[in-house]
Design a protein around this motif. Sequence first.
Motif: not given
Length: 460
Positions: A385-389
């Motif tokens: 999810g952090g990579i998507q952000e």
Amino acid sequence: MAQPKPLFIPWLKARIDGGLFPGVDWTDPGRTEFSVPWKHALRQDSSSTDILIFKAWAEVSGNGQAQGDPSVWKRNFRSTLRAKKFVMVTNNSKENANPIKVFRWPKQSSSPSTASPPVDSQEEEELSTPVQEENQQDPFIFLDQNVETILLQEDNIYLASTINDADLQDCLMALNIHPPDTAAVPEELPQPVGDVACAGWRAPQLSPMATVGEAAAEGRPTAAVEPVGAGGEGGEGQQPVAEQFLQSLSQTWVDDAIKTQFRVSVFYRGVKVSENLVDNEAGFRLVYSPEMRTGEVDRESGLTLMTLPTPPVTFDSVQNRLTQQVLDSLGAGVDVGVSGPVVYSHRRGNARAFWSRCKFDRSREPQQVAKTEPQALFRFRDFVGGIQEFIAGGKCPSCCLYICLGEEWPDRRPWAKKLVMVEVVFTSLELLRMLAEDGGASSLQSVELQMSLTEMMEVE
């Protein structure tokens, strides 16, 4: 008109003689020793009468206010005793029935009795040295006790009159024993807040338990692997960053489980004392056993046993003693392991452990590693999810854990001031982070990558 500050020794003698405060009494016929109630504020039987002597001195000396903090009153009273050369002869502050401390009247002052007690050379040496309480549990070290008692920093022996952090750092600099990368993040500069500060640097030369070459030969991601085409941009035949990222991601996420190595660095009061690469996808256990060879595997758990190094002898005997105390209290150790999509931790010894995903965590909200059962500290879906952000314009996610042994953290003191800190870097996630940061968010705009990330977010 304000009254002048009274002299401490005559003031104290008059209070003891008058029996004005419960528990503040002479303990010997010659009136050379006296008791003071010394009860921790969190005890169930504590009351306002336990602090009357501390409050009274604060009011007349100007070192505290009537509505101030009782812990400050106690600390100032103790500091005054030390400054006036009183010697603590008995410490029963941990007893349940009658928690007191007994102090001896200083030889240099007028004795409260008609005759001054004889003082040998050893006692004279003690009078010129800050009182250290033998075999006493240092209250700012967080250890399990037989009763559920929270130990606070109220009686922290790192007083301003004895140890100064700035002086300690100056001495370490003069001895040239600072870690070589200390200057890279000077404390004077504003420190980043949040996970952005938790990783992003490349791994230094390691002393691995298994060599990086061996890991690469087996197809596992390692911290030392350079992204394809990282040496330049636009090279002929260069693989797109999104493809590199997707390829590395497929090596990190296998059969619904995280596949990674662990780069473990140990710091004693901000100085790096060891760094190892743990080549065990199950994880490792932090222990303190100088006779053990680091790298052995516990048969029952399958975790690699990583022993913390014996602390080097420094000029600071207090730091030496407290660091050794934390290490000796590790007992069965602290686990850091992988279970499917989760990195967990489990404390097995008496030394309490506190964790964060950020090196410069300023939340002042300590999170304790559980002892009753394994506790999830890191989830793979959170990293995804952090990579998507990040692709959407946010910050890159953390790929690290930080564990503080024996002391609450994060608190008002920076991590570099803590006795024992352990940094854990998940090397496969670090490689993904490096690829993302080197290529930039725009380089990860790929339909195939986006679909893979969305798929992985569905993992519980």
